[in-house]
Design an enzyme around this catalytic site. Structure first.
Site, PDB file in Angstrom:
ATOM      1  N   HIS A   1      -5.737   0.383  -0.785  1.00 33.32           N
ATOM      2  CA  HIS A   1      -6.098  -0.954  -0.414  1.00 33.32           C
ATOM      3  C   HIS A   1      -7.180  -1.617  -1.160  1.00 33.32           C
ATOM      4  O   HIS A   1      -7.444  -2.920  -0.984  1.00 33.32           O
ATOM      5  CB  HIS A   1      -6.770  -1.083   1.274  1.00 33.32           C
ATOM      6  CG  HIS A   1      -5.168  -0.803   1.822  1.00 33.32           C
ATOM      7  ND1 HIS A   1      -5.269   0.474   2.549  1.00 33.32           N
ATOM      8  CD2 HIS A   1      -4.304  -1.549   2.686  1.00 33.32           C
ATOM      9  CE1 HIS A   1      -4.104   0.637   3.104  1.00 33.32           C
ATOM     10  NE2 HIS A   1      -3.518  -0.353   3.371  1.00 33.32           N
TER      11      HIS A   1
ATOM     12  N   CYS B   1       0.893  -1.327   0.192  1.00 35.60           N
ATOM     13  CA  CYS B   1       0.112   0.033  -0.084  1.00 35.60           C
ATOM     14  C   CYS B   1       0.939   1.168  -0.068  1.00 35.60           C
ATOM     15  O   CYS B   1       0.593   2.183  -0.699  1.00 35.60           O
ATOM     16  CB  CYS B   1      -1.079   0.130   1.108  1.00 35.60           C
ATOM     17  SG  CYS B   1      -0.233   0.125   2.858  1.00 35.60           S
TER      18      CYS B   1
ATOM     19  N   ASP C   1      -7.611   5.538  -0.908  1.00 32.37           N
ATOM     20  CA  ASP C   1      -6.968   4.450  -0.046  1.00 32.37           C
ATOM     21  C   ASP C   1      -6.596   3.453  -1.250  1.00 32.37           C
ATOM     22  O   ASP C   1      -7.234   3.082  -2.169  1.00 32.37           O
ATOM     23  CB  ASP C   1      -8.501   3.782   0.696  1.00 32.37           C
ATOM     24  CG  ASP C   1      -7.939   2.718   1.335  1.00 32.37           C
ATOM     25  OD1 ASP C   1      -6.888   2.345   1.349  1.00 32.37           O
ATOM     26  OD2 ASP C   1      -8.633   2.566   2.592  1.00 32.37           O
TER      27      ASP C   1
END
Lengths: 93, 241
Positions: B198, B66, B196
């Protein structure tokens, strides 16, 4: 042998303790990081040193990894900060 | 078969990675409503970027990549908005290229290349400076909560007003990388515009990403108060076209 003096502040501690280190100007800067971390009893492998520039801006010592203390002093001055490194890779909650 | 702890990049070659990168979504935050009612101070990213996330270029990096993905998002902004660098005609470095850069600058040993080791904001700063001559400002925000609103929010407002480039946020107890695209402050606190990295799965459209929260305004109060955070803020006003 000429020496340079750094004032290194432990930024992660709200009391902002600092150490004053004098080292030969030919000292590899990685050694300065290790010594400062030992003085503060924090792991050097998970710490980094950043600078205080003008206007209280903080610049990364992007060349510091291959620098000697004297060059760092000339470019960035004597006021440095020790911060903990973050490492990210976890999953989203 | 991958060696223990080492990456098996599979059948993805460089061309395939480049092709998949060029199909990524641009500016996934556009259209999101302001999170607070009434008069607010809002400071946002300026300029185009691509959204990088787990596996987006065919390389499965779930559980460790990430930080690299947020770094790629930042690199794509530099690609679209800054003076072209003579050695870079790619939108963003690949995961192997990021690892090689860290080995080249001496921050990691040779064994780091091909590993699944996590990186953080310090490494991101080194890579952006090494590959693009973009210096970064690192801000350390101590744990406890108070500094998030007092230090981080103020720094982020100043950053977006002056530079407009995306920011990487990483912590210790909070070990999820976050791309920060903006900050909004009202009378009852602040929100961060978070992208994000992820997400893993088939390519989603912008509205779907927003609905599922992969790009969203998040209250600062929702961050982990026991975690410290570091912010990597590219000083891109020195590189603008």
């Amino acid at each position: 042998m000429s020496k340079v003096t750094f004032k290194i502040t432990l930024t992660s501690d709200p009391r902002l303790p600092y150490k004053v280190l004098s080292v030969p100007e030919s000292t590899p800067f990685t050694a300065v990081l290790k010594f400062a971390a030992e003085e503060f009893k924090v792991p050097s492998a998970t710490s980094a040193i950043i600078t205080n520039g003008e206007l209280c801006e903080t610049d990364l010592l992007h060349n510091a990894l291959s620098c000697v203390a004297g060059n760092v002093f000339l470019k960035h001055g004597s006021e440095l900060r020790l911060i903990p490194r973050d490492r990210v890779g976890g999953h989203r909650d | 078969m991958a060696r223990e702890g080492k990456i098996d990049w599979g059948m993805c070659d460089v061309e395939e990675i480049n092709m998949k990168t060029e199909t990524l979504l641009k500016n996934v935050q556009t259209g999101l409503p302001v999170p607070l009612p009434g008069p607010v101070k809002r400071s946002l990213i300026k300029g185009d970027f691509l959204y990088f996330y787990y596996g987006c270029d065919g390389q499965d990096d779930r559980g460790w990549g990430c930080g690299y993905r947020t770094l790629q998002t930042m690199a794509s902004w530099i690609y679209f908005n800054c003076s072209p660098h003579k050695d870079h005609n790619k939108i963003a470095p690949s995961l192997p290229e990021i690892q090689q850069a860290l080995v080249s600058v001496g921050d990691k040993p040779a064994s780091f290349s091909g590993s699944k080791e996590w990186i953080g904001t310090f490494e991101a700063s080194l890579v952006l400076d090494y590959l693009y001559d973009v210096p970064c400002k690192l801000v350390h925000v101590r744990g406890g909560g108070a500094e998030l609103e007092q230090v981080a929010v103020e720094e982020l407002h100043r950053h977006f007003e002056k530079h407009g480039s995306p920011v990487m946020m990483g912590g210790d107890r909070d070990n999820s990388s976050k791309g920060i695209l903006g900050v909004c402050t009202g009378t009852n606190g602040s929100y961060l515009l978070v992208v994000d990295p992820h997400y893993f799965g088939s390519k989603l459209e912008k509205t779907e990403l927003q609905m599922r929260g992969w790009v969203a305004w998040k209250p600062v109060s929702s961050l982990d108060r026991s975690s410290f955070y570091n912010l990597c803020m590219p000083q891109t006003d020195r590189k603008r076209t």
